[in-house]
Design an enzyme around this catalytic site. Structure first.
Site, PDB file in Angstrom:
ATOM      1  N   LYS A  67       0.866  -1.180   0.000  1.00  0.00           N
ATOM      2  CA  LYS A  67       0.000   0.000   0.000  1.00  0.00           C
ATOM      3  C   LYS A  67       0.899   1.225   0.000  1.00  0.00           C
ATOM      4  CE  LYS A  67      -1.803   3.035   1.968  1.00  0.00           C
ATOM      5  NZ  LYS A  67      -1.775   4.520   1.663  1.00  0.00           N
ATOM      6  N   GLU A  94       9.204   1.893  11.360  1.00  0.00           N
ATOM      7  CA  GLU A  94      10.205   2.959  11.362  1.00  0.00           C
ATOM      8  C   GLU A  94       9.438   4.268  11.337  1.00  0.00           C
ATOM      9  OE1 GLU A  94      12.031   6.039  10.352  1.00  0.00           O
ATOM     10  OE2 GLU A  94      12.146   5.109   8.373  1.00  0.00           O
ATOM     11  N   CYS A 136      13.504  11.102   7.333  1.00  0.00           N
ATOM     12  CA  CYS A 136      13.319  10.763   8.745  1.00  0.00           C
ATOM     13  C   CYS A 136      14.606  10.918   9.539  1.00  0.00           C
ATOM     14  CB  CYS A 136      12.781   9.353   8.880  1.00  0.00           C
ATOM     15  SG  CYS A 136      13.800   8.105   8.056  1.00  0.00           S
ATOM     16  N   GLU A 179       8.999  17.038  15.084  1.00  0.00           N
ATOM     17  CA  GLU A 179       9.461  16.735  13.732  1.00  0.00           C
ATOM     18  C   GLU A 179       8.755  17.643  12.730  1.00  0.00           C
ATOM     19  OE1 GLU A 179      10.494  12.833  11.110  1.00  0.00           O
ATOM     20  OE2 GLU A 179       8.487  12.886  11.997  1.00  0.00           O
TER      21      GLU A 179
END
Length: 514
Positions: free
Chosen positions: A199, A274, A308, A406
Site C-alpha cells: 500500500k 520505522e 526521517c 518533527e
C-alpha cells in the site's frame, strides 16, 4: 481533497517552466491484483497533485476493504499453491537479481516519475533508483549465503534452526522516497519466500506501478506481488486489520504508528515500524568545521528536508558557535532552489500543499522561538507550488517546539552547549531516538558519546551513509523493531528449532511398571 487555492494559481510562466506530466501515464493509476491491473471495486478514485503547480494531473484508484480482501486472497493463494514460497534460495536469488537489472535499466523513467510526483530534485531521484536496485542485489546474495544456527552435543544431540516464510506481508510505505523505500521492504519480504500486498502513500502513487512490469518480466510468479492504492484510513487500515496478514512493515509518522500498533494488537501481528525522528548533530570545537558544515547542510536539506534521519537539531560547542552559525547560514542561503526536473536544483518542491502548510506553520512559529538567520519563507519567483527556502534558526532553546517536534522539511534549529554533559542532555531531550551525528576528533569521546546518546543509529564524523548489513531502526517514539541485513531476514521468517537425539533417550520415566 486539497485543491489549489485562489491566491496561488500558477501563472503561465510557472506552467511553462515546470516539467510536463510524463508521457504514457495510466488513466487512472490502478491497483495490481493477481497479476492484473484493476480499478477499485466501487470505481472510486482520488486526485494526485503536481507539487510544482498544486494542480491535479491524474487520478488513482481508491482502494478500500474489498480491494484489500481481493489482494490478500491472491497473495495467500500464491503463497500456499504457487512455487515461490518453496523455491530454493538460489532460484529466488536469480529472480531478485533480474529485478535489480530491470530497475537499473529503467532508472531514467523511474527518476522522471519520482521527481514529478514527489518534487524531489531529479539528480536525487536518480540516486533513489540506484539504491533500490542495490537493495534487491543485497538480499539476493544474502539468502544464498544465509547460515542458520546449529548446536551440537557430540554423541547425544544436534539442535538446528529452520527458517520458513510466514505468509502474506503487508507493506505500507511513505511518500518521501517512495520507490526506494518500497524496495527496502519488498526485497527482503520476497527474498524469504513471502507474498506481499503493498500500500503506497496516497500523495505519491505514481512510481509504484512500475513494480508490476518489472516483477512480471523478471519471472516473479502470479499473485506473489499485489498493489492496492488508496487513503491510509481506508486501504491501509483494512490491510492492518486483515486477519490473514500476519506481518505489517510500516514507515511513516509516529502518530500513525500508534494507530497501527493498536489496530494490529487483536490479531497479534508481527510489526516493524520505522517512525519519526528529530535527530541531533553534535559539533564539538575540535571537529573539522568545514566537513561538519557540509554534512549538516546536506543532512537536513537533501531530499527537500523530507527525510526521517535528517539532522534537524544542530548542537554546537559555544567556543565555535558564532562562526558555525555565520558560515552555516551563508551556505544555506546558497543552496539552489529550483524546479525538480532541472539538474542544478538542490531543493525542489515539497510533496503536497497539506505538508507545505504544516512546514510553513513551523517556519512562522520558529520566528517567535529562535533567531532567523537564513530563509524563512517562499523563494522569490516561485509564487505557486510547494517551495520553501532552506530555513535556519539559531539560539533555539530546548523547550521550543521547533527543537522538539518533527517538521520534516528544510528547516533546522541550532543550539549552543558548553559542556559534553550538556550536549548529551540536549541530544536526548526529545521523544524521538532515530539517528545522531557526532563531529569530534576525540576518539574516546566519540565512542563514549555514541554509546550514551539515545538513538538507534549513530554516525561519527560522517553524514548518513549506511551499510545495508547493519540494523536500521530507532528507539523511543522513533520505531519498533529493526530491519536491514539479517534483522530483515528475522522479521520476514519464522524460526523453528529442531532437536535430534543421537544417543540413548534420557528422560525421567513416569508410571514405570514394577
Amino acid at each position: 481533497m486539497m485543491t489549489q487555492s485562489a491566491d496561488q494559481t500558477p501563472s503561465a510562466e510557472i506552467r511553462d517552466a515546470a516539467a510536463p506530466a510524463p508521457a504514457g501515464l495510466p488513466a487512472p493509476i490502478q491497483h495490481y491484483i493477481d497479476a492484473e491491473f484493476v480499478d477499485s471495486a466501487d470505481g472510486e478514485t482520488f486526485d494526485v497533485i503536481n507539487p510544482v503547480t498544486n494542480e491535479t494531473y491524474i487520478q488513482a484508484s481508491a482502494g478500500k476493504k474489498e480491494d484489500v480482501d481481493r489482494a490478500v486472497a491472491a497473495a495467500k493463494r500464491a503463497f500456499h499453491e504457487g512455487p515461490w514460497s518453496s523455491m530454493l534460495p538460489r532460484e529466488r536469488s536469480r529472480v531478485l537479481h533480474k529485478i535489480a537489472d530491470l530497475v537499473e535499466e529503467r532508472g531514467a523513467r523511474l527518476a522522471e516519475l519520482e521527481s514529478f510526483d514527489t518534487g524531489l530534485p531529479i539528480t536525487q531521484a536518480l540516486g533513489q533508483g540506484r539504491r533500490a536496485a542495490e537493495n534487491f542485489r543485497f538480499f539476493a546474495d544474502l539468502i544464498v549465503a544465509q547460515a542458520d544456527d546449529t548446536y551440537k552435543v557430540p554423541g547425544r544431540q544436534i539442535n538446528y534452526v529452520n527458517r520458513k516464510p510466514i505468509g502474506v506481508a503487508g507493506l505500507i510505505t511513505p511518500w518521501n522516497t517512495p520507490f526506494m523505500l518500497e524496495s527496502w521492504k519488498l526485497a527482503p519480504a520476497l527474498a524469504t519466500g513471502n507474498s506481499v500486498v503493498l500500500k503506497p502513500a496516497e500523495f505519491t502513487p505514481l512510481s509504484a506501478g512500475l513494480w508490476a512490469g518489472i516483477f512480471e518480466e523478471a519471472g516473479l510468479p502470479r499473485g506473489v506481488f499485489n498493489l492496492v492504492n488508496g487513503i491510509g484510513e481506508q486501504a491501509g487500515d483494512a490491510l492492518v486489520k486483515h486477519p490473514e496478514v500476519p506481518l505489517i512493515s510500516f514507515t511513516g509518522e509516529s502518530s500513525t504508528g500508534q494507530l497501527i500498533f493498536a489496530n494490529a494488537a487483536p490479531h497479534l501481528k508481527g510489526l516493524s515500524m520505522e517512525l519519526g525522528g528529530k535527530s541531533p548533530a553534535i559539533v564539538f570545537a575540535d571537529a573539522d568545521l568545514e566537513a561538519a558544515i557540509n554534512a549538516t547542510i546536506f543532512g537536513v536539506f537533501s531530499l527537500n528536508g523530507e527525510r526521517c534521519t535528517a539532522g534537524s537539531r544542530i548542537l554546537v560547542e559555544r567556543s565555535i558557535y558564532d562562526e558555525f552559525v555565520e558560515r552555516y547560514a551563508a551556505q544555506a542561503e546558497r543552496v539552489r532552489i529550483g524546479y525538480p526536473h532541472q539538474p542544478e536544483t538542490e531543493v525542489g518542491a515539497l510533496v503536497h500543499p497539506e505538508h507545505f502548510e504544516k512546514v510553513m506553520s513551523y517556519v512562522e512559529l520558529g520566528k517567535t522561538e529562535g533567531r532567523l538567520v537564513a530563509g524563512g519563507g517562499r523563494p522569490e519567483g516561485f509564487e505557486a507550488g510547494n517551495f520553501i527556502q532552506p530555513t535556519v534558526f539559531a539560539d533555539v532553546p530546548h523547550t521550543a517546539r521547533i527543537f522538539q517536534e518533527e517538521i520534516f522539511g528544510p528547516v533546522v534549529a541550532i543550539t549552543p552547549f558548553d559542556t559534553e554533559e550538556e550536549a548529551l542532555q540536549l541530544a536526548n531531550d526529545t521523544k524521538y531516538g532515530l539517528a545522531a551525528y557526532i563531529w569530534t576528533n576525540d576518539l574516546k569521546r566519540s565512542h563514549n558519546f555514541a554509546q550514551a546518546v539515545e538513538a538507534g543509529m549513530v554516525w561519527l564524523n560522517s553524514n548518513n551513509v549506511r551499510d545495508l548489513r547493519t540494523p536500521f531502526g530507532g528507539v523511543k517514539a522513533s520505531g519498533l523493531g529493526h530491519e536491514g541485513g539479517y534483522r530483515s531476514i528475522d522479521f520476514y521468517t519464522d524460526q523453528q528449532a529442531v532437536h535430534i537425539n543421537l544417543g540413548e533417550v534420557h528422560n525421567p520415566v513416569f508410571g514405570k511398571a514394577d
